[in-house]
Design an enzyme around this catalytic site. Structure first.
Site, PDB file in Angstrom:
ATOM      1  N   SER A 149     -40.242 -35.080 -60.363  1.00  0.00           N
ATOM      2  CA  SER A 149     -40.240 -36.217 -61.294  1.00  0.00           C
ATOM      3  C   SER A 149     -40.414 -37.503 -60.506  1.00  0.00           C
ATOM      4  CB  SER A 149     -38.905 -36.265 -62.039  1.00  0.00           C
ATOM      5  OG  SER A 149     -38.788 -37.483 -62.749  1.00  0.00           O
ATOM      6  N   TYR A 162     -29.709 -36.091 -62.100  1.00  0.00           N
ATOM      7  CA  TYR A 162     -31.077 -35.583 -62.340  1.00  0.00           C
ATOM      8  C   TYR A 162     -32.027 -36.104 -61.265  1.00  0.00           C
ATOM      9  CZ  TYR A 162     -35.669 -34.898 -64.496  1.00  0.00           C
ATOM     10  OH  TYR A 162     -36.982 -34.547 -64.736  1.00  0.00           O
TER      11      TYR A 162
HETATM   12  P1  NAD Z   1     -38.958 -28.444 -71.736  1.00  0.00           P
HETATM   13  O1  NAD Z   1     -37.543 -28.612 -72.130  1.00  0.00           O
HETATM   14  O2  NAD Z   1     -40.019 -28.356 -72.787  1.00  0.00           O
HETATM   15  O3  NAD Z   1     -39.123 -27.178 -70.791  1.00  0.00           O
HETATM   16  C1  NAD Z   1     -38.158 -26.820 -69.859  1.00  0.00           C
HETATM   17  C2  NAD Z   1     -38.277 -25.332 -69.598  1.00  0.00           C
HETATM   18  O4  NAD Z   1     -37.309 -25.007 -68.597  1.00  0.00           O
HETATM   19  C3  NAD Z   1     -37.997 -24.471 -70.817  1.00  0.00           C
HETATM   20  O5  NAD Z   1     -39.012 -23.490 -70.950  1.00  0.00           O
HETATM   21  C4  NAD Z   1     -36.685 -23.755 -70.481  1.00  0.00           C
HETATM   22  O6  NAD Z   1     -36.648 -22.412 -70.935  1.00  0.00           O
HETATM   23  C5  NAD Z   1     -36.684 -23.795 -68.966  1.00  0.00           C
HETATM   24  N1  NAD Z   1     -35.336 -23.739 -68.458  1.00  0.00           N
HETATM   25  C6  NAD Z   1     -34.369 -24.681 -68.509  1.00  0.00           C
HETATM   26  N2  NAD Z   1     -33.217 -24.194 -68.000  1.00  0.00           N
HETATM   27  C7  NAD Z   1     -33.475 -22.934 -67.614  1.00  0.00           C
HETATM   28  C8  NAD Z   1     -32.688 -21.888 -67.043  1.00  0.00           C
HETATM   29  N3  NAD Z   1     -31.389 -22.009 -66.766  1.00  0.00           N
HETATM   30  N4  NAD Z   1     -33.281 -20.705 -66.814  1.00  0.00           N
HETATM   31  C9  NAD Z   1     -34.579 -20.525 -67.113  1.00  0.00           C
HETATM   32  N5  NAD Z   1     -35.374 -21.453 -67.649  1.00  0.00           N
HETATM   33  C10 NAD Z   1     -34.813 -22.635 -67.901  1.00  0.00           C
HETATM   34  O7  NAD Z   1     -39.224 -29.639 -70.734  1.00  0.00           O
HETATM   35  P2  NAD Z   1     -40.503 -30.302 -70.051  1.00  0.00           P
HETATM   36  O8  NAD Z   1     -40.448 -31.725 -70.380  1.00  0.00           O
HETATM   37  O9  NAD Z   1     -41.748 -29.524 -70.311  1.00  0.00           O
HETATM   38  O10 NAD Z   1     -40.073 -30.173 -68.509  1.00  0.00           O
HETATM   39  C11 NAD Z   1     -40.664 -29.305 -67.579  1.00  0.00           C
HETATM   40  C12 NAD Z   1     -40.370 -29.802 -66.174  1.00  0.00           C
HETATM   41  O11 NAD Z   1     -40.941 -31.108 -66.008  1.00  0.00           O
HETATM   42  C13 NAD Z   1     -38.879 -29.949 -65.843  1.00  0.00           C
HETATM   43  O12 NAD Z   1     -38.655 -29.545 -64.517  1.00  0.00           O
HETATM   44  C14 NAD Z   1     -38.652 -31.450 -65.986  1.00  0.00           C
HETATM   45  O13 NAD Z   1     -37.571 -31.905 -65.200  1.00  0.00           O
HETATM   46  C15 NAD Z   1     -39.975 -31.988 -65.487  1.00  0.00           C
HETATM   47  N6  NAD Z   1     -40.287 -33.355 -65.924  1.00  0.00           N
HETATM   48  C16 NAD Z   1     -40.446 -33.648 -67.244  1.00  0.00           C
HETATM   49  C17 NAD Z   1     -40.736 -34.954 -67.616  1.00  0.00           C
HETATM   50  C18 NAD Z   1     -40.937 -35.356 -69.047  1.00  0.00           C
HETATM   51  O14 NAD Z   1     -41.050 -36.572 -69.307  1.00  0.00           O
HETATM   52  N7  NAD Z   1     -40.991 -34.427 -70.008  1.00  0.00           N
HETATM   53  C19 NAD Z   1     -40.872 -35.943 -66.630  1.00  0.00           C
HETATM   54  C20 NAD Z   1     -40.708 -35.607 -65.294  1.00  0.00           C
HETATM   55  C21 NAD Z   1     -40.425 -34.302 -64.958  1.00  0.00           C
END
Ligand code: NAD
Length: 251
Positions: A149, A162
């Site tokens: 991130s 985080y």
């Molecule tokens: P999301 O909530 O749609 O997806 C997160 C995924 O992680 C889900 O499929 C969930 O099943 C899985 N997950 C969470 N905890 C878990 C566990 N204990 N065991 C197995 N799987 C687990 O979120 P997203 O926004 O698509 O995020 C994906 C990645 O991108 C994450 O690492 C997040 O930190 C990162 N990210 C997201 C953003 C944003 O703005 N959405 C920004 C920066 C980074």
């Protein structure tokens, strides 16, 4: 497919791939010719439906907070396809806590985030290492892409725990890149705000990206999948942290 029969297609395991960024990465790598192992903690139905949509894909459920389930996930991927070329560590969790509210960032919040955002990606790489090295023996280096991130690069983000886990993931990325080259490349993508279920209610951040970021919008999951696909397509880049925030860091 049994472990003895190795897929003729390169194989990518994408964690957390039933929604958001992970699902977009899985679709993109599927279009780019990969057989895809989909994964999530809980949403098995969505995983099986996406596997059916992609065709050359299977789904495995695993809680990445649990070490035995991490190991089982990589072994299941190997058993299904007989090879592993790419690992995308996308699964992650966030907690929204005002940075000044130190009491709310309890040890249990720190531990939960660290298990899923740092220890799990490291352990998956460790378990997948022999298969990723075998990819190099077939002609292309194995490839790991960690989804961190912008909060791991700048002092920002949903909460201090985080942001600190994502900074740790970035540093782990560089350390692994150095240790595993030339057989395995390790890079990270550091998104800013991405429109996913995780950020659906983050109205202040959405406004910030609309008004202040040079690109005047948050990323779509497909924007981030495109950056991941670029890193996967390279045979040379390693140890990079690709900030993908629409230029917000410039302001
Ligand atoms: P999301 O909530 O749609 O997806 C997160 C995924 O992680 C889900 O499929 C969930 O099943 C899985 N997950 C969470 N905890 C878990 C566990 N204990 N065991 C197995 N799987 C687990 O979120 P997203 O926004 O698509 O995020 C994906 C990645 O991108 C994450 O690492 C997040 O930190 C990162 N990210 C997201 C953003 C944003 O703005 N959405 C920004 C920066 C980074």
């Amino acid at each position: 497919m049994s472990a003895a029969a190795s897929s003729e297609y390169p194989v990518a395991l994408v964690t957390g791939s039933t929604s958001g960024i992970g699902a977009a990465v899985a679709r993109r790598l599927g279009r780019d010719g990969y057989a895809v192992v989909l994964h999530s903690r809980a949403s098995a139905k969505a995983g099986q439906e996406l596997a059916a949509e992609l065709g050359r894909a299977t789904y495995v459920q695993a809680d990445l907070a649990d070490d035995a389930e991490r190991v089982a996930l990589v072994r299941a991927a190997a058993a299904q396809w007989g090879r592993l070329d790419v690992l995308v560590n996308n699964a992650g969790i966030s907690r929204v806590i005002p940075h000044a509210d130190l009491a709310a960032a309890t040890p249990s919040v720190w531990r939960d985030l660290y298990e899923v955002n740092v220890i799990a990606p490291f352990r998956l790489v460790a378990e997948a290492e022999p298969m990723l090295r075998a990819a190099a023996a077939r002609g292309r280096p194995g490839c790991v892409v960690n989804i961190s991130s912008h909060a791991g690069v700048r002092p920002k983000g949903a909460s201090i725990p985080y942001a600190a886990t994502k900074a740790a993931l970035n540093h782990t990325t560089r350390l692994l890149a150095l240790s595993l080259a030339p057989e395995i490349r390790v890079n990270a993508v550091a998104p800013g705000l991405v429109d996913t279920p995780l950020t659906a209610g983050w109205t202040a951040a959405q406004e910030l990206w609309r008004e202040r970021s040079p690109m005047r919008r948050a990323a779509s999951p497909e924007d981030i999948a495109q950056v991941v696909a670029m890193l996967v397509a390279s045979d040379y880049l390693t140890g990079e942290i690709l900030l993908s925030d629409g230029g917000l860091n410039l302001t």
